[in-house]
Design a protein around this motif. Structure first.
Motif, PDB file in Angstrom:
ATOM      1  N   VAL A   1       0.859  -0.937   0.032  1.00  0.00           N
ATOM      2  CA  VAL A   1      -0.079   0.154   0.149  1.00  0.00           C
ATOM      3  C   VAL A   1       0.948   1.250  -0.062  1.00  0.00           C
ATOM      4  O   VAL A   1       0.564   2.453  -0.303  1.00  0.00           O
TER       5      VAL A   1
ATOM      6  N   PHE B   1      -5.436   2.875   1.967  1.00  0.00           N
ATOM      7  CA  PHE B   1      -5.367   1.977   2.775  1.00  0.00           C
ATOM      8  C   PHE B   1      -4.394   1.919   3.871  1.00  0.00           C
ATOM      9  O   PHE B   1      -4.688   1.256   4.975  1.00  0.00           O
TER      10      PHE B   1
ATOM     11  N   TYR C   1      -9.028  -5.941   5.263  1.00  0.00           N
ATOM     12  CA  TYR C   1      -9.118  -4.912   3.858  1.00  0.00           C
ATOM     13  C   TYR C   1      -7.537  -5.267   3.513  1.00  0.00           C
ATOM     14  O   TYR C   1      -6.825  -5.790   4.052  1.00  0.00           O
TER      15      TYR C   1
ATOM     16  N   CYS D   1      -4.799  -3.977  -0.400  1.00  0.00           N
ATOM     17  CA  CYS D   1      -4.652  -3.487  -1.831  1.00  0.00           C
ATOM     18  C   CYS D   1      -3.386  -4.206  -2.275  1.00  0.00           C
ATOM     19  O   CYS D   1      -2.543  -4.371  -1.556  1.00  0.00           O
ATOM     20  N   SER D   2      -3.475  -4.489  -3.516  1.00  0.00           N
ATOM     21  CA  SER D   2      -2.347  -5.175  -4.186  1.00  0.00           C
ATOM     22  C   SER D   2      -2.286  -6.660  -3.642  1.00  0.00           C
ATOM     23  O   SER D   2      -3.352  -7.192  -3.463  1.00  0.00           O
TER      24      SER D   2
ATOM     25  N   GLY E   1      -4.709  -6.924  -1.016  1.00  0.00           N
ATOM     26  CA  GLY E   1      -6.003  -7.417  -1.596  1.00  0.00           C
ATOM     27  C   GLY E   1      -6.131  -8.830  -1.927  1.00  0.00           C
ATOM     28  O   GLY E   1      -7.148  -9.381  -1.727  1.00  0.00           O
TER      29      GLY E   1
ATOM     30  N   GLY F   1      -8.853  -4.140  -2.575  1.00  0.00           N
ATOM     31  CA  GLY F   1      -8.236  -3.120  -3.915  1.00  0.00           C
ATOM     32  C   GLY F   1      -7.256  -3.739  -5.089  1.00  0.00           C
ATOM     33  O   GLY F   1      -6.521  -4.269  -4.118  1.00  0.00           O
ATOM     34  N   CYS F   2      -7.630  -3.610  -6.067  1.00  0.00           N
ATOM     35  CA  CYS F   2      -6.182  -4.028  -7.129  1.00  0.00           C
ATOM     36  C   CYS F   2      -5.596  -5.255  -6.849  1.00  0.00           C
ATOM     37  O   CYS F   2      -4.569  -5.435  -6.609  1.00  0.00           O
TER      38      CYS F   2
ATOM     39  N   CYS G   1      -3.651   1.033  -6.301  1.00  0.00           N
ATOM     40  CA  CYS G   1      -3.733   1.461  -4.786  1.00  0.00           C
ATOM     41  C   CYS G   1      -3.816   2.801  -4.359  1.00  0.00           C
ATOM     42  O   CYS G   1      -3.639   3.195  -3.260  1.00  0.00           O
TER      43      CYS G   1
END
Length: 587
Positions: free
Chosen positions: A103, A110, A170, A172-173, A176, A196-197, A329
Motif C-alpha cells: 500500500v 489503505f 482490508y 490492496c495489491s 488485496g 483493492g487492485c 492502490c
C-alpha cells in the motif's frame, strides 16, 4: 355490470402509485451524476475516541510457525478502553506497515485504516508467513498455506477479550489478494472485506494475453532488508527477527515461479502445483459464495488489474465496486477511509449507513471529471461501436474502406518513455515511430468510451509465434498523444473457449499447453481479445487512434518463438479487422 365509482377511483390511484414506484426504481438504477447519494465518499460520524495504543506479539499457528501481530485499540488516558469492538485486520508483508508492503506511503488510503480505532474498531496488522517479522517460508504467492493462516487468524481475533466477534478485512495489491483468499476458507466470523487492485484469476492478471509483461513479481528481499523492519516487542536485540529473516531466504522467488508457468495449466515443480489455479480466487468461487462475506472492491482506471475487480464483482453477488482515475492502490481526491468506514459500520456494527440503497457500481469519468453510479456493467447505454481498420486510418462502422496490408518492424530494445513511471505505477506509453498507428477523423463532438474495448484483428508473421500489443490513444490537436487503455494477445494462444466464470461479454482464452496453435509463415490468423476497461471522454477536436506494436517495455523473459522482426496487420474483405469501443450515449 359497472364497478362502483369508488372502486374505479381506487384502482386508478393504485395504478398511479405502482407506476410512480416503478419510475422511481428505474431512476435509481440509472442515476445521473447529481443523484449519487451524498454519503458516498462523505461518511463522517463524530469520532468516539481520540487515543490509540498498540501492542505487538508473536502468534504460533497450527504448524508452529510464528506470525507477527500488531494490535491497535481505542484508548483513553494512555490505556486501552475496556469493552468488545469489531476487528478489522490486514494480512500484510509486515506488522508495522512499511512503504514496500503493497500500500506504500499513500496515507489517504489503505495505509490510514488504523485511524478507525477512533470510531470504535480494533485494527490489526499481521505479517504473512515468510515476510516481515513473521517466521516461515513463502511457497509461491497466495498459496493455500496463507489462506488457512487467514482462517486461524480470523477465528483467533474473534476469541479475544477486546473483540465483538465481528471481523472485517482490508487490503490492496498483494494484501488485496490476501483478503480475497481469506474469503475462500469460510471462517465463520469473517463478515466483510474491503479489497483493492487484486487478481480474480492469477493467469489472466499476471500473464494477461499469455504474455509475461507485468510490472510486479512480488517481494524479493535480502536479509539486510528484512532486518530493517521494527522487531516485535521483547525482541529488541532482533534475535528472533534474524531467525525469521533467514527462514525467508528459503522461499521460491516469484519471478522464477511465474516465468516457469507459460500456460494456464503449467505445473511448477518448485511448489509441486499447477500454481495459477492454486493461487487464484476464481478457483474457489463456490467457497466464497458459501462464506457469504460482504465485499467492496476498489480499482483505478490506470491500474493493470482494473478488469479483475469488475469480473470479481460479476461473480460474487452483492459485491460493490468503485473505480477512480487512479494508479495502483491510489485514491487521490477521494476519502477512501470514510467509504471503508461506511461499509464496515454497515456490516460489522449493523448501522444503516445508506450504503445498501446505493447502486453497487461507482465510477469516475475521466475528461468529464465526475462520479457516476450504475447497477449494470457493461453499461446498457454504451453499445460496442466498431472502428474498421483501413488504408489511411480508421473508419467508424462496419468494415469498409480501402484494404489494408501493412507491415511494421518490431523493436525489442524499446525503452519506457519518461511519463511511464516505475514500480507498481508503470504505464504503457506511445513511442513515436514504433509500430503502426491508425487514427480516425477529427471528432465533431466529445465521445465517451466507458467499458471494455474488443479487438478482432488479422495478422501474419514469419515466426512460430508473435505478441501483439494494442494501445487506444487520444490524439490532441497539437499532436500530443495520450494512452487511454491497452490490450494484448500471444498469437499462438488465440484459441477461444468458454470461461468457467462470468465475464462482461469478453473473449476468453483457456491457454492450456494443448491449445497452442503455431503460426505458419505469412499465413493470416485471427486474434480476438479485450482491452482493459476505461471511462474516458475524447474531447471535441481530438482523434481516436489505435497503435499496434510487437513489443512492450514491460516484457520480461521474452519467448524466443514470439520475436518476429516484422508483423503484418491485415484488413480486407476476407480478413476484416476492427476494434470496437463501448461508446456511451447521452443519459
Amino acid at each position: 355490470m359497472q364497478r362502483p365509482l369508488v372502486t374505479l377511483m381506487l384502482s386508478v390511484l393504485v395504478a398511479l402509485v405502482v407506476g410512480a414506484l416503478a419510475a422511481a426504481v428505474a431512476a435509481e438504477q440509472t442515476l445521473t451524476p447529481a443523484a449519487v447519494p451524498s454519503s458516498f465518499g462523505h461518511y463522517q460520524p463524530p469520532p468516539t475516541f481520540t487515543e490509540q495504543v498498540t501492542t505487538t506479539q508473536y502468534l504460533p499457528l497450527r504448524d508452529g510457525t510464528r506470525l507477527a501481530v500488531l494490535v491497535a485499540r481505542p484508548a483513553r488516558d494512555g490505556k486501552p478502553v475496556d469493552g468488545r469492538f469489531p476487528v478489522i485486520w490486514h494480512h500484510s508483508l509486515s506488522a508495522t506497515q512499511q512503504d514496500g508492503d503493497g500500500v506504500g506511503p499513500r496515507k489517504g488510503g489503505f495505509a490510514s485504516m488504523p485511524m478507525l480505532t477512533a470510531y470504535g474498531y480494533v485494527v490489526v496488522q499481521v505479517a504473512r508467513r515468510g515476510n516481515g517479522q513473521s517466521f516461515g517460508t513463502m511457497r509461491g504467492y497466495h498459496d493455500r498455506n496463507e489462506a488457512h493462516d487467514a482462517y486461524e487468524l480470523i477465528e483467533w481475533l474473534a476469541r479475544q477479550p477486546w473483540s465483538s466477534g465481528a471481523i472485517g478485512q482490508y487490503g490492496c495489491s498483494n494484501t488485496g489478494d490476501a483478503a480475497m483468499h481469506a474469503m475462500t476458507v469460510n471462517a465463520p466470523h469473517l463478515k466483510a472485506v474491503f479489497a483493492g487492485c487484486f487478481s480474480w484469476n492469477k493467469y489472466d492478471a499476471m500473464r494477461r494475453g499469455g504474455i509475461f509483461a507485468q510490472w510486479g513479481t512480488g517481494p524479493t528481499r535480502t536479509i539486510e532488508q528484512d532486518m530493517a523492519v521494527p522487531p516485535v516487542a521483547g525482541d529488541e536485540e532482533k534475535v528472533l527477527l534474524r531467525q525469521a529473516a533467514e527462514e525467508h531466504m528459503r522461499g521460491v522467488p516469484l519471478f522464477e515461479l511465474w516465468k516457469s508457468l507459460p500456460y494456464r495449466d503449467s505445473f511448477a515443480p518448485s511448489v509441486q502445483s499447477t500454481f495459477w489455479a492454486e493461487g487464484s480466487a476464481s478457483s474457489y468461487k463456490p467457497q466464497i459464495l458459501q462464506g457469504g462475506a460482504a465485499l467492496y472492491i476498489v480499482g483505478g482506471w490506470r491500474d493493470e488489474l482494473r478488469d479483475q475487480g469488475l469480473i470479481a464483482r460479476m461473480n460474487i453477488p452483492g459485491a460493490r465496486i468503485l473505480i477512480g482515475d487512479w494508479l495502483h492502490c491510489e485514491n487521490e481526491g477521494f476519502a477512501l477511509v470514510e467509504e471503508a468506514h461506511r461499509f464496515f459500520d454497515r456490516h460489522l456494527k449493523q448501522i444503516d449507513t445508506g450504503i445498501d440503497r446505493d447502486p453497487p457500481i461507482h465510477y469516475f469519468v475521466t475528461g468529464a471529471d465526475e462520479w457516476r453510479a450504475t447497477s449494470d456493467w457493461p453499461l446498457p447505454q454504451a453499445p460496442q461501436v466498431p472502428f474498421a481498420l483501413a488504408k489511411g486510418g480508421l473508419v467508424q462502422g462496419a468494415a469498409r474502406g480501402a484494404a489494408l496490408r501493412q507491415t511494421f518492424d518490431v523493436d525489442y530494445t524499446v525503452q519506457p518513455c519518461a511519463e511511464a513511471g516505475s514500480g507498481s505505477r508503470v504505464q504503457p506509453c506511445h513511442l513515436s515511430g514504433q509500430g503502426l498507428s491508425l487514427a480516425g477523423k477529427v471528432l465533431a463532438a466529445p465521445v465517451e468510451v466507458t467499458g471494455h474495448g474488443l479487438a478482432d484483428l488479422w495478422i501474419a508473421a514469419d515466426t512460430p509465434d508473435a505478441n501483439l500489443f494494442l494501445l487506444l490513444e487520444d490524439v490532441a490537436p497539437d499532436g500530443t498523444i495520450k494512452v487511454v487503455t491497452e490490450g494484448r494477445l500471444k498469437a499462438s494462444l488465440r484459441k477461444l473457449d468458454q470461461a468457467p466464470w462470468a465475464l462482461p461479454g469478453l473473449p476468453w482464452h483457456r491457454a492450456f499447453a494443448a491449445d497452442v496453435q503455431p503460426l505458419q509463415p505469412g499465413v493470416p490468423v485471427r486474434l480476438q481479445f479485450d482491452l482493459l476497461p476505461t471511462s474516458y471522454v475524447f474531447a471535441k477536436g481530438h482523434r481516436i487512434q489505435f497503435t499496434f506494436t510487437g513489443s512492450d517495455h514491460r516484457e520480461r523473459a521474452r519467448d524466443p518463438q514470439a520475436q518476429p522482426a516484422r508483423i503484418t496487420l491485415i484488413s480486407d474483405k476476407a480478413h476484416p479487422s476492427a476494434v470496437s469501443l463501448p461508446i456511451a450515449s447521452e443519459r
